[in-house]
Design an enzyme around this catalytic site. Structure first.
Site, PDB file in Angstrom:
ATOM      1  CE  LYS A   1       2.482  -4.245   7.000  1.00  8.43           C
ATOM      2  NZ  LYS A   1       2.621  -3.400   5.776  1.00  8.43           N
TER       3      LYS A   1
ATOM      4  CB  ILE B   1       6.029  -5.643   6.556  1.00  9.99           C
ATOM      5  CG1 ILE B   1       6.454  -7.098   6.306  1.00  9.99           C
ATOM      6  CG2 ILE B   1       5.887  -4.902   5.235  1.00  9.99           C
ATOM      7  CD1 ILE B   1       5.479  -7.907   5.473  1.00  9.99           C
TER       8      ILE B   1
ATOM      9  CE1 TYR C   1      -0.997  -4.566   6.564  1.00  9.77           C
ATOM     10  CE2 TYR C   1      -1.004  -4.140   4.198  1.00  9.77           C
ATOM     11  CZ  TYR C   1      -0.852  -3.690   5.488  1.00  9.77           C
ATOM     12  OH  TYR C   1      -0.568  -2.360   5.725  1.00  9.77           O
TER      13      TYR C   1
ATOM     14  CE1 TYR D   1     -16.819   2.217   0.022  1.00 11.85           C
ATOM     15  CE2 TYR D   1     -17.808   0.499  -1.329  1.00 11.85           C
ATOM     16  CZ  TYR D   1     -17.854   1.772  -0.784  1.00 11.85           C
ATOM     17  OH  TYR D   1     -18.931   2.583  -1.039  1.00 11.85           O
TER      18      TYR D   1
ATOM     19  CB  THR E   1      -0.939   0.015   1.222  1.00 11.63           C
ATOM     20  OG1 THR E   1      -1.572  -1.248   1.337  1.00 11.63           O
ATOM     21  CG2 THR E   1      -2.002   1.089   1.079  1.00 11.63           C
ATOM     22  CB  THR E   2       4.137   2.015   1.598  1.00  8.01           C
ATOM     23  OG1 THR E   2       3.633   1.756   2.910  1.00  8.01           O
ATOM     24  CG2 THR E   2       5.122   3.159   1.685  1.00  8.01           C
TER      25      THR E   2
ATOM     26  NE  ARG F   1      -2.789   2.027   4.316  1.00 12.65           N
ATOM     27  CZ  ARG F   1      -2.662   3.148   3.602  1.00 12.65           C
ATOM     28  NH1 ARG F   1      -3.621   3.506   2.761  1.00 12.65           N
ATOM     29  NH2 ARG F   1      -1.586   3.907   3.723  1.00 12.65           N
TER      30      ARG F   1
END
Length: 295
Positions: A167, A209, A138, A112, A49-50, A143
């Site tokens: 993660k 991470i 993850y 979402y 995502t980063t 988010r």
């Protein structure tokens, strides 16, 4: 070597540098890769995502994977991020993306849609059944809008041999400890919260991470290694130096914070794709001041 040993320590979720015209800046990405690898991170993640993956096209994602393999050149393992909220689309990505040189796939829980725990389980079950590479779950409810509970994580960990780790970025220490208590012996558990990495390693996690390792790779990865060795007095000294950085990195948005740091380090231009915008002027000044004091 087990996957848990191979991916123990600091993985860095690489940023995606952009030019002023918003095309991917590959020379800058090469500088970033060399910077983090030369400063001793244990592995890298592309398409996290980063890396602003929600704004990347499928063609750009494939180019980034191939470029990362080429420039890392087997110096450290490469993990590829393939996550999202369309299970059928992700199955196609797992079948078609160039994953031959990947150590594993990092897959964020669906966002979402807000599926039930059973929906999350069935989503990962479908991915596990087709993935050519081991999967790292993850969990990042900040988010995705939906927490993956410890019970769901443990169910997946015990039911599928190619789901090899998680993660865990819920920020919930009790949930993290429940996973650590009941996980399979060889199941990798890494932190997804830079500011909690040290205490979570003390509870038994295998590393982190990281976002911070993009801009502070030497200090951060050494803090993690010291923590994994149980030398928490020395690790705390390094971690204390980075507490302000953790706040600045996430004060407005990730990766706006880390790109401000990396701009000041002359690694990339401070460009982000909308809807994400650069760090506000006052916070950017604080980043610059912090790095000057850090030396």
């Amino acid at each position: 070597m087990s996957f848990r040993d191979q991916l123990r320590g600091t993985g860095v979720a690489l940023v995606t540098p952009f030019k002023d015209n918003m095309e991917i800046d590959y020379p800058a990405l090469e500088r970033v890769i060399d910077f983090v690898v030369d400063n001793d991170v244990e592995y890298v993640i592309t398409l996290g995502t980063t890396g602003e993956t929600p704004t990347l096209s499928k063609e750009e994602k494939i180019e980034l994977i191939l470029f990362t393999y080429e420039k890392v050149a087997d110096r450290v393992p490469v993990v590829v991020g393939i996550g999202g909220n369309n299970t059928l689309s992700l199955i196609k990505d797992l079948e078609t993306f160039p994953l031959q040189r990947a150590a594993a796939v990092l897959s964020a829980s669906p966002y979402y849609n807000k599926p039930s725990q059973e929906g999350i389980y069935q989503h990962y079950k479908a991915l596990a059944e087709v993935s050519p590479k081991p999967i790292i779950l993850y969990n990042v409810p900040g988010r995705t809008g939906r927490n993956m509970t410890a019970a769901t994580t443990l169910r997946l960990a015990h039911d599928f041999k190619n789901i090899i780790g998680i993660k865990e970025a819920s920020g919930d220490m009790a949930q993290s400890m429940q996973i650590l208590k009941d996980k399979p012996a060889d199941f990798l558990v890494v932190s997804g919260d830079d500011n909690l990495a040290m205490p979570q390693i003390a509870c038994g996690m295998d590393g982190v991470i990281s976002v911070a390792a993009n801009c502070l790779p030497k200090q951060f990865s050494e803090m993690v290694r010291l923590s994994l060795k149980g030398n928490f007095a020395a690790a705390k000294l390094l971690n204390d130096q980075m507490l302000e950085a953790y706040d600045l990195l996430f004060a407005e948005n990730n990766p706006a914070g880390v790109k401000a740091f990396m701009t000041e380090l002359n690694l990339l231009e401070n460009n982000l794709r909308l809807p994400v915008v650069p760090l506000s002027e006052g916070l950017h000044a604080s980043v610059k001041n912090y790095l000057q004091r850090l030396g």
